[in-house]
Each structure stands twice: as structure tokens, then as C-alpha cells.
Design a protein around this motif. Structure first.
Motif, PDB file in Angstrom:
ATOM      1  N   ARG A 172       0.769  -1.140  -0.126  1.00 21.79           N
ATOM      2  CA  ARG A 172       0.015   0.108   0.010  1.00 21.79           C
ATOM      3  C   ARG A 172       0.909   1.249  -0.083  1.00 21.79           C
ATOM      4  O   ARG A 172       1.914   1.313   0.652  1.00 21.79           O
ATOM      5  N   LEU A 173       0.477   2.348  -0.687  1.00 15.02           N
ATOM      6  CA  LEU A 173       1.213   3.579  -0.633  1.00 15.02           C
ATOM      7  C   LEU A 173       0.902   4.459   0.620  1.00 15.02           C
ATOM      8  O   LEU A 173      -0.109   4.087   1.024  1.00 15.02           O
ATOM      9  N   HIS A 174       1.566   5.260   0.887  1.00 16.40           N
ATOM     10  CA  HIS A 174       1.474   5.961   2.268  1.00 16.40           C
ATOM     11  C   HIS A 174       0.435   7.219   1.627  1.00 16.40           C
ATOM     12  O   HIS A 174      -0.046   8.005   2.238  1.00 16.40           O
ATOM     13  N   ALA A 175       0.798   7.617   0.410  1.00 13.58           N
ATOM     14  CA  ALA A 175      -0.051   8.760  -0.247  1.00 13.58           C
ATOM     15  C   ALA A 175      -0.046   8.799  -1.689  1.00 13.58           C
ATOM     16  O   ALA A 175       0.947   8.051  -2.348  1.00 13.58           O
ATOM     17  N   VAL A 176      -0.917   9.496  -2.356  1.00 22.75           N
ATOM     18  CA  VAL A 176      -0.626   9.856  -3.841  1.00 22.75           C
ATOM     19  C   VAL A 176      -0.717  11.244  -3.804  1.00 22.75           C
ATOM     20  O   VAL A 176      -1.703  12.034  -3.312  1.00 22.75           O
ATOM     21  N   LEU A 177       0.111  11.935  -4.785  1.00 22.45           N
ATOM     22  CA  LEU A 177       0.026  13.253  -5.361  1.00 22.45           C
ATOM     23  C   LEU A 177      -0.669  13.443  -6.479  1.00 22.45           C
ATOM     24  O   LEU A 177      -0.282  12.649  -7.517  1.00 22.45           O
ATOM     25  N   THR A 178      -1.726  14.288  -6.576  1.00 20.37           N
ATOM     26  CA  THR A 178      -2.199  14.474  -8.061  1.00 20.37           C
ATOM     27  C   THR A 178      -2.481  16.044  -7.989  1.00 20.37           C
ATOM     28  O   THR A 178      -2.054  16.785  -7.193  1.00 20.37           O
ATOM     29  N   GLU A 179      -2.997  16.574  -9.098  1.00 19.82           N
ATOM     30  CA  GLU A 179      -2.953  17.812  -9.465  1.00 19.82           C
ATOM     31  C   GLU A 179      -4.053  18.558  -8.446  1.00 19.82           C
ATOM     32  O   GLU A 179      -4.144  19.677  -8.196  1.00 19.82           O
ATOM     33  N   SER A 180      -4.706  17.674  -7.784  1.00 19.49           N
ATOM     34  CA  SER A 180      -5.679  18.399  -6.895  1.00 19.49           C
ATOM     35  C   SER A 180      -5.046  18.342  -5.203  1.00 19.49           C
ATOM     36  O   SER A 180      -5.674  18.916  -4.416  1.00 19.49           O
ATOM     37  N   GLY A 181      -3.991  17.584  -5.400  1.00 23.74           N
ATOM     38  CA  GLY A 181      -3.223  17.813  -3.633  1.00 23.74           C
ATOM     39  C   GLY A 181      -3.016  16.311  -3.601  1.00 23.74           C
ATOM     40  O   GLY A 181      -2.943  15.602  -3.957  1.00 23.74           O
ATOM     41  N   TRP A 182      -2.911  16.558  -2.022  1.00 22.25           N
ATOM     42  CA  TRP A 182      -2.365  15.154  -1.332  1.00 22.25           C
ATOM     43  C   TRP A 182      -3.561  14.170  -1.018  1.00 22.25           C
ATOM     44  O   TRP A 182      -4.797  14.731  -0.691  1.00 22.25           O
ATOM     45  N   ARG A 183      -3.536  12.690  -1.108  1.00 22.98           N
ATOM     46  CA  ARG A 183      -4.389  11.869  -0.548  1.00 22.98           C
ATOM     47  C   ARG A 183      -3.572  11.084   0.428  1.00 22.98           C
ATOM     48  O   ARG A 183      -2.623  10.512  -0.146  1.00 22.98           O
ATOM     49  N   ARG A 184      -3.704  11.067   1.603  1.00 25.16           N
ATOM     50  CA  ARG A 184      -2.776  10.268   2.390  1.00 25.16           C
ATOM     51  C   ARG A 184      -3.256   9.180   2.993  1.00 25.16           C
ATOM     52  O   ARG A 184      -4.709   9.351   3.323  1.00 25.16           O
ATOM     53  N   PHE A 185      -2.800   8.188   3.382  1.00 28.02           N
ATOM     54  CA  PHE A 185      -3.476   6.713   3.586  1.00 28.02           C
ATOM     55  C   PHE A 185      -2.775   6.231   4.959  1.00 28.02           C
ATOM     56  O   PHE A 185      -3.164   5.488   5.590  1.00 28.02           O
ATOM     57  N   GLU A 186      -1.631   7.080   5.309  1.00 27.05           N
ATOM     58  CA  GLU A 186      -0.908   6.571   6.588  1.00 27.05           C
ATOM     59  C   GLU A 186      -1.749   7.243   7.780  1.00 27.05           C
ATOM     60  O   GLU A 186      -2.344   8.196   7.617  1.00 27.05           O
ATOM     61  N   PRO A 187      -1.657   6.241   8.738  1.00 28.02           N
ATOM     62  CA  PRO A 187      -2.288   6.686  10.168  1.00 28.02           C
ATOM     63  C   PRO A 187      -1.749   8.173  10.532  1.00 28.02           C
ATOM     64  O   PRO A 187      -0.887   8.465  10.246  1.00 28.02           O
TER      65      PRO A 187
END
Length: 193
Positions: free
Chosen positions: A178-193
Motif C-alpha cells: 500500500r502507498l502512504h500517499a498519492v499526489l495529484t493535481e488536486s493535492g495530497w491523498r494520504r493513507f498513513e495513520p
């Protein structure tokens, strides 16, 4: 019943087609916005080793982000495919020549230092809201991450994608990390606790 591999192949093709359909100007502008979000939201200390990648086809161009991180003191490296099974990360230094790595990408030559990244900026074909990713199907990053884990190293994994690459759900397989985060043009999507 569709296997996880078949479903991943379908989603990969669908999301890469969507990415390819983005106009060049849109991809350039989105990549620059990503650099701003990434620079503002990626915590690094001086000397942090960050692996990036040289963009191919319609991938987001993270070179502006890598420039920002270098200014903040990061040591940069790029993936180099040694054989059908192995990626290493060679240091990217100003003025050093880049050579063809196949697949339409370039990287530092064999004289460059091999580094173990603390942060990996990971290209992908698709991702979901749980941090699962679909790569390009070769398994190179999965094996590289597994090798780092065997060394006791657990880099932060940041997927790099456009918003159009998100899917409702990625079928996870045992080897997936699993990724800790994804960076897109909309910003950050974080998955870490």
C-alpha cells in the motif's frame, strides 16, 4: 469469475487511456500544480534520499517537483533497470550524463552512486482511496520495494498520478504494498495513520 490480475489489466488499460486522452497542455499545467502541492506537503530533511522518475508517455512530469526538493536539500536518484528483475536507484547529480534506460526513459550511468531511497515517488497506472496501486504490469517497483524491506528499509511510498487515474477499488494481491500517499493535481491523498 474475473481474477485479480485480469481486473488489474482492465483497470490499467482503462486509466492509461484516460491519462493519454488528457491534452498535453493540461498535463503540463497539472504537473506544475503537483510540484507546488508536493513541495508544500512533502516533509523532508536535508540529505533525505528521494527517488523520482523520468516521465514517459503521458505520465506526470515530476521534474519541477524534483527541482524543488533538491533546493530543499534532498539527494535525488532515478530508477535504473538492470535486468528483467532488478531496479536500482542511482544518484542524480547536476552535470552528470543521463543514458537511455529503455522504455523511453533515461537515468544516471553506471558511475553514479547507488542509493536506497527514504522517499519513493512512484509512477502508476491506477490507484484507489485505500492507497492500493496498479503499476504497469512488470512488477519492477514491487520487487524493488520488497528488496528494500528485506534490508530493513521502509521508504515512504508516494504515488504520482492525475486525478483521472483513480478507480473505485484495486484488487489487492499478496505481493502488493500500500502507498502512504498519492499526489495529484488536486493535492495530497494520504493513507498513513
Amino acid at each position: 469469475m474475473t481474477s485479480a490480475a485480469d481486473e488489474k489489466a482492465r483497470l490499467r488499460s482503462e486509466r492509461l487511456d484516460a491519462r493519454d486522452a488528457l491534452p498535453t497542455e493540461t498535463r503540463i499545467e497539472a504537473s506544475l500544480v503537483m510540484a507546488e502541492h508536493g513541495d508544500a506537503g512533502l516533509a523532508i530533511e536535508h540529505g533525505t534520499i528521494v527517488s523520482g522518475f523520468s516521465p514517459i508517455r503521458s505520465e506526470a512530469d515530476i521534474r519541477p517537483l524534483m527541482t524543488c526538493l533538491k533546493r530543499r536539500g534532498a539527494r535525488l536518484c532515478l530508477p535504473v533497470i538492470l535486468d528483467r528483475q532488478t531496479i536500482v536507484f542511482r544518484e542524480l547529480v547536476p552535470g552528470a550524463p543521463l543514458i537511455s534506460m529503455g522504455f523511453g526513459t533515461v537515468g544516471p550511468g553506471p558511475d553514479a552512486e547507488v542509493l536506497d531511497p527514504d522517499v519513493m515517488l512512484v509512477p502508476l497506472a491506477a490507484f484507489d482511496a485505500d492507497g492500493q496501486r496498479i503499476g504497469y504490469g512488470g512488477g519492477y517497483y514491487d520487487r524493488a520495494i520488497a528488496q528494500l524491506h528485506k534490508k530493513g528499509l521502509f521508504p515512504r511510498l508516494v504515488g504520482i498520478a492525475f486525478d483521472c487515474q483513480e478507480v473505485a477499488s484495486v484488487p489487492a494481491e499478496p505481493h502488493d504494498v500500500r502507498l502512504h500517499a498519492v499526489l495529484t493535481e488536486s493535492g495530497w491523498r494520504r493513507f498513513e495513520p
